[in-house]
Design a protein around this motif. Structure first.
Motif, short mmCIF file in Angstrom:
data_model
loop_
_atom_site.label_atom_id
_atom_site.label_comp_id
_atom_site.label_asym_id
_atom_site.label_seq_id
_atom_site.Cartn_x
_atom_site.Cartn_y
_atom_site.Cartn_z
N ARG A 76 71.23 30.71 35.64
CA ARG A 76 72.31 30.58 34.53
C ARG A 76 73.67 31.24 34.93
O ARG A 76 74.35 31.81 34.04
CB ARG A 76 71.70 31.48 33.30
N ALA A 77 74.14 30.99 35.96
CA ALA A 77 75.50 31.60 36.60
C ALA A 77 76.48 30.98 35.86
O ALA A 77 76.27 29.63 35.29
CB ALA A 77 75.90 31.46 37.90
N ASP A 78 77.66 31.59 35.15
CA ASP A 78 78.54 30.78 34.70
C ASP A 78 79.18 29.60 35.18
O ASP A 78 79.49 28.68 34.57
CB ASP A 78 79.80 31.79 34.42
N TRP A 79 79.42 29.53 36.48
CA TRP A 79 79.97 28.47 36.91
C TRP A 79 79.01 27.25 36.93
O TRP A 79 79.30 25.96 36.88
CB TRP A 79 80.43 28.86 38.47
N MET A 80 77.62 27.43 37.14
CA MET A 80 76.59 26.67 37.12
C MET A 80 76.57 25.92 35.60
O MET A 80 76.45 24.80 35.28
CB MET A 80 75.34 27.23 37.34
N LEU A 81 76.54 26.89 34.45
CA LEU A 81 76.77 26.43 33.08
C LEU A 81 77.98 25.39 32.75
O LEU A 81 77.76 24.56 32.06
CB LEU A 81 76.82 27.71 31.90
N GLU A 82 79.12 25.87 33.43
CA GLU A 82 80.16 25.19 33.20
C GLU A 82 80.08 23.47 33.82
O GLU A 82 80.41 22.66 33.27
CB GLU A 82 81.57 25.58 33.92
N ILE A 83 79.22 23.69 35.07
CA ILE A 83 79.18 22.38 35.36
C ILE A 83 78.05 21.55 34.60
O ILE A 83 78.18 20.13 34.29
CB ILE A 83 78.57 22.34 36.85
N ARG A 84 77.17 22.24 34.20
CA ARG A 84 76.21 21.60 33.19
C ARG A 84 76.76 21.13 31.84
O ARG A 84 76.20 20.36 30.84
CB ARG A 84 75.14 22.45 32.81
N ARG A 85 77.85 21.65 31.33
CA ARG A 85 78.55 21.19 30.02
C ARG A 85 79.17 19.91 30.52
O ARG A 85 79.69 19.32 29.37
CB ARG A 85 79.50 22.24 29.88
N THR A 86 79.43 19.42 31.62
CA THR A 86 80.15 18.09 31.92
C THR A 86 79.03 17.04 31.81
O THR A 86 77.92 17.45 31.62
CB THR A 86 80.75 17.93 33.19
N GLN A 95 69.59 20.87 31.09
CA GLN A 95 70.16 21.91 30.36
C GLN A 95 69.08 23.23 30.50
O GLN A 95 69.69 24.25 30.73
CB GLN A 95 70.67 21.78 29.03
N GLY A 96 67.88 23.11 30.30
CA GLY A 96 67.05 24.15 30.21
C GLY A 96 65.68 23.61 30.70
O GLY A 96 65.24 22.68 30.90
N PHE A 97 65.18 24.69 31.44
CA PHE A 97 63.80 24.50 32.02
C PHE A 97 62.65 24.50 31.13
O PHE A 97 62.75 25.10 30.09
CB PHE A 97 63.51 25.76 32.82
N LEU A 98 61.73 23.55 31.17
CA LEU A 98 60.72 23.03 30.57
C LEU A 98 59.83 22.88 31.72
O LEU A 98 59.55 22.10 32.57
CB LEU A 98 60.89 21.82 29.68
N TRP A 99 58.38 23.65 31.65
CA TRP A 99 57.22 23.13 32.28
C TRP A 99 56.87 22.04 32.04
O TRP A 99 56.42 21.24 33.04
CB TRP A 99 56.11 24.26 32.03
N SER A 100 56.84 21.36 30.68
CA SER A 100 56.40 20.11 30.51
C SER A 100 57.35 19.05 31.47
O SER A 100 56.36 17.91 31.75
CB SER A 100 56.56 19.82 29.21
N ASP A 101 58.55 19.18 31.73
CA ASP A 101 59.31 18.42 32.35
C ASP A 101 58.68 17.90 33.96
O ASP A 101 58.68 17.05 34.44
CB ASP A 101 60.50 18.79 32.58
#
Length: 123
Positions: A76-86, A95-101
């Motif tokens: 959850r580093a800030d730079w990684m979150l910024e990439i995920r916002r694109t 976006q978020g970890f799910l065991w079901s995925d």
């Protein structure tokens, strides 16, 4: 023959992407459908670039890649979150970890492995 095979995998990849995008636009299609399609796409991308790789190894690599992307969502580093916002970052990294995925990725790789056009020529 190899060049034609690459083109055929490219068509499969493109079709998978289109179906995946449409699945997000159609109401009532469960979101896990897209997760499975993501794994199908990863499998076919690997097949396109590594035509001579054993199909089982391709499946293992595709599943490993998908699992790594899913576990990377715990970072959850800030730079990684910024990439995920694109838009692209969201599509590739999620976006978020799910065991079901992890289960849906497994299903997707198994489906791709089963419908691989070289199914009859397994090595």
């Amino acid at each position: 023959m190899q060049k034609n095979s690459r083109f055929f995998y490219f068509i499969l990849i493109t079709t998978t992407i289109i179906v995946g995008i449409l699945s997000r636009k159609i109401e009532g299609v469960p979101t896990f459908f897209g997760d499975s399609l993501y794994a199908v796409m990863v499998y076919f991308v690997l097949r396109m670039f590594f035509l001579n790789l054993n199909l089982k190894k391709t499946a293992i690599l595709a599943l490993s890649f998908c699992f790594c992307i899913e576990f990377l969502q715990l970072y959850r580093a800030d730079w990684m979150l910024e990439i995920r916002r694109t838009a692209l970052g969201h599509c590739v990294l999620g976006q978020g970890f799910l065991w079901s995925d992890l289960g849906f990725y497994t299903i997707g790789v198994l489906i791709a492995f089963g419908i691989d056009p070289t199914w009859g020529k397994r090595n």
